[in-house]
Design a protein around this motif. Structure first.
Motif, PDB file in Angstrom:
ATOM      1  N   GLY A  61     -15.214  44.836   5.006  1.00 14.85           N
ATOM      2  CA  GLY A  61     -16.389  45.261   4.254  1.00 14.85           C
ATOM      3  C   GLY A  61     -17.636  44.436   4.498  1.00 14.85           C
ATOM      4  N   PHE A  62     -17.589  43.527   5.461  1.00 12.82           N
ATOM      5  CA  PHE A  62     -18.766  42.725   5.767  1.00 12.82           C
ATOM      6  C   PHE A  62     -19.725  43.512   6.649  1.00 12.82           C
ATOM      7  CE2 PHE A  62     -15.646  39.363   4.887  1.00 12.82           C
ATOM      8  CZ  PHE A  62     -16.384  38.522   4.063  1.00 12.82           C
ATOM      9  N   ARG A  63     -21.021  43.334   6.413  1.00 14.06           N
ATOM     10  CA  ARG A  63     -22.051  43.910   7.282  1.00 14.06           C
ATOM     11  C   ARG A  63     -22.251  42.963   8.467  1.00 14.06           C
ATOM     12  NH1 ARG A  63     -24.643  43.753   2.349  1.00 14.06           N
ATOM     13  NH2 ARG A  63     -26.228  42.410   3.266  1.00 14.06           N
ATOM     14  N   LEU A  82     -14.316  35.329   2.125  1.00  7.01           N
ATOM     15  CA  LEU A  82     -13.133  36.173   2.290  1.00  7.01           C
ATOM     16  C   LEU A  82     -12.406  36.369   0.961  1.00  7.01           C
ATOM     17  CD1 LEU A  82     -11.591  35.092   5.711  1.00  7.01           C
ATOM     18  CD2 LEU A  82     -12.299  37.387   5.053  1.00  7.01           C
ATOM     19  N   GLU A  83     -12.329  35.320   0.169  1.00  5.54           N
ATOM     20  CA  GLU A  83     -11.688  35.441  -1.145  1.00  5.54           C
ATOM     21  C   GLU A  83     -12.438  36.451  -2.019  1.00  5.54           C
ATOM     22  OE1 GLU A  83     -11.577  31.339  -2.394  1.00  5.54           O
ATOM     23  OE2 GLU A  83      -9.612  31.009  -1.453  1.00  5.54           O
ATOM     24  N   LYS A  84     -13.764  36.441  -1.955  1.00  3.74           N
ATOM     25  CA  LYS A  84     -14.555  37.415  -2.714  1.00  3.74           C
ATOM     26  C   LYS A  84     -14.257  38.835  -2.229  1.00  3.74           C
ATOM     27  CE  LYS A  84     -18.518  34.350  -3.415  1.00  3.74           C
ATOM     28  NZ  LYS A  84     -19.923  34.122  -3.019  1.00  3.74           N
ATOM     29  N   LYS A  85     -14.174  39.015  -0.914  1.00  3.01           N
ATOM     30  CA  LYS A  85     -13.894  40.345  -0.363  1.00  3.01           C
ATOM     31  C   LYS A  85     -12.504  40.818  -0.772  1.00  3.01           C
ATOM     32  CE  LYS A  85     -17.563  41.648   1.809  1.00  3.01           C
ATOM     33  NZ  LYS A  85     -18.361  42.761   1.316  1.00  3.01           N
ATOM     34  N   VAL A  86     -11.536  39.911  -0.746  1.00  5.24           N
ATOM     35  CA  VAL A  86     -10.172  40.278  -1.151  1.00  5.24           C
ATOM     36  C   VAL A  86     -10.174  40.735  -2.606  1.00  5.24           C
ATOM     37  CG1 VAL A  86      -7.855  39.362  -1.607  1.00  5.24           C
ATOM     38  CG2 VAL A  86      -8.980  38.873   0.570  1.00  5.24           C
ATOM     39  N   ALA A  87     -10.900  40.025  -3.460  1.00  7.81           N
ATOM     40  CA  ALA A  87     -10.985  40.416  -4.871  1.00  7.81           C
ATOM     41  C   ALA A  87     -11.598  41.808  -5.003  1.00  7.81           C
ATOM     42  CB  ALA A  87     -11.797  39.388  -5.656  1.00  7.81           C
ATOM     43  N   CYS A  88     -12.657  42.070  -4.245  1.00  5.52           N
ATOM     44  CA  CYS A  88     -13.290  43.401  -4.275  1.00  5.52           C
ATOM     45  C   CYS A  88     -12.338  44.474  -3.759  1.00  5.52           C
ATOM     46  CB  CYS A  88     -14.564  43.403  -3.436  1.00  5.52           C
ATOM     47  SG  CYS A  88     -15.927  42.468  -4.155  1.00  5.52           S
ATOM     48  N   LYS A  90      -9.090  44.397  -3.826  1.00  3.85           N
ATOM     49  CA  LYS A  90      -8.031  44.613  -4.825  1.00  3.85           C
ATOM     50  C   LYS A  90      -8.531  45.492  -5.960  1.00  3.85           C
ATOM     51  CE  LYS A  90      -5.218  40.538  -3.966  1.00  3.85           C
ATOM     52  NZ  LYS A  90      -4.704  39.270  -4.491  1.00  3.85           N
ATOM     53  N   GLU A  91      -9.778  45.289  -6.355  1.00  9.00           N
ATOM     54  CA  GLU A  91     -10.378  46.120  -7.397  1.00  9.00           C
ATOM     55  C   GLU A  91     -10.485  47.563  -6.912  1.00  9.00           C
ATOM     56  OE1 GLU A  91     -11.513  47.212 -10.971  1.00  9.00           O
ATOM     57  OE2 GLU A  91     -10.896  45.162 -10.497  1.00  9.00           O
ATOM     58  N   ARG A  92     -10.917  47.727  -5.690  1.00  9.44           N
ATOM     59  CA  ARG A  92     -11.014  49.071  -5.111  1.00  9.44           C
ATOM     60  C   ARG A  92      -9.638  49.722  -5.026  1.00  9.44           C
ATOM     61  NH1 ARG A  92     -13.210  53.683  -4.953  1.00  9.44           N
ATOM     62  NH2 ARG A  92     -13.214  54.718  -2.952  1.00  9.44           N
ATOM     63  N   GLN A  93      -8.638  48.924  -4.693  1.00  8.18           N
ATOM     64  CA  GLN A  93      -7.263  49.432  -4.629  1.00  8.18           C
ATOM     65  C   GLN A  93      -6.826  49.961  -5.989  1.00  8.18           C
ATOM     66  OE1 GLN A  93      -4.281  46.434  -3.753  1.00  8.18           O
ATOM     67  NE2 GLN A  93      -2.872  47.966  -2.951  1.00  8.18           N
ATOM     68  N   LYS A  94      -7.152  49.232  -7.054  1.00 12.96           N
ATOM     69  CA  LYS A  94      -6.823  49.681  -8.414  1.00 12.96           C
ATOM     70  C   LYS A  94      -7.517  51.004  -8.721  1.00 12.96           C
ATOM     71  CE  LYS A  94      -6.168  45.104 -10.400  1.00 12.96           C
ATOM     72  NZ  LYS A  94      -6.745  44.095 -11.303  1.00 12.96           N
ATOM     73  N   GLU A  95      -8.791  51.092  -8.351  1.00 19.38           N
ATOM     74  CA  GLU A  95      -9.541  52.329  -8.578  1.00 19.38           C
ATOM     75  C   GLU A  95      -8.892  53.493  -7.840  1.00 19.38           C
ATOM     76  OE1 GLU A  95     -13.529  51.502  -7.285  1.00 19.38           O
ATOM     77  OE2 GLU A  95     -13.858  49.998  -8.840  1.00 19.38           O
ATOM     78  N   LEU A  96      -8.502  53.267  -6.589  1.00 20.05           N
ATOM     79  CA  LEU A  96      -7.874  54.326  -5.798  1.00 20.05           C
ATOM     80  C   LEU A  96      -6.522  54.727  -6.379  1.00 20.05           C
ATOM     81  CD1 LEU A  96      -8.754  53.145  -2.174  1.00 20.05           C
ATOM     82  CD2 LEU A  96      -9.647  55.153  -3.372  1.00 20.05           C
TER      83      LEU A  96
END
Length: 110
Positions: A61-63, A82-88, A90-96
């Motif tokens: 998800g990095f530009r 990277l830790e921030k991206k993983v958290a995001c 995981k949140e997206r995974q929950k939404e999906l």
């Protein structure tokens, strides 16, 4: 002398577009290694690895601008980002998963 690939071979091998590689080069993420007698750009193993890394970071998800900043950053900064991206992710995974559950409920009613 290591192995060199033309831009076309790089694109075929790594499943990346010519335009993508040219974009990576334009902002300094990747550099061609040399040219052949026909003037075609050649890429060595190091350049190939750089392209793979850019693609992977894009999947996270990095530009491209962010990837460029991370390329020169200390490991601790890369780790934090990277830790921030993983958290995001995981949140997206929950939404999906929630969306999938809702779709399955509708399917069960049909």
């Amino acid at each position: 002398m290591g192995s060199y690939k033309t831009l076309r071979e790089v694109c075929d091998c790594l499943h990346v577009t010519r335009r993508a590689v040219q974009g990576y080069e334009a902002i300094g993420l990747v550099h061609s290694s040399s040219t052949n007698k026909y003037g075609h750009l050649l890429y060595n193993d190091k350049a190939m690895e750089a392209i793979k890394e850019v693609k992977q970071y894009q999947q996270f998800g990095f530009r491209l601008k962010e990837i460029k900043e991370l390329q020169d950053a200390p490991n601790q900064v890369v780790r934090e980002e990277l830790e921030k991206k993983v958290a995001c992710l995981k949140e997206r995974q929950k939404e999906l998963e929630s969306i999938i559950d809702a779709a399955n409920e509708i399917l069960d009613m049909l």
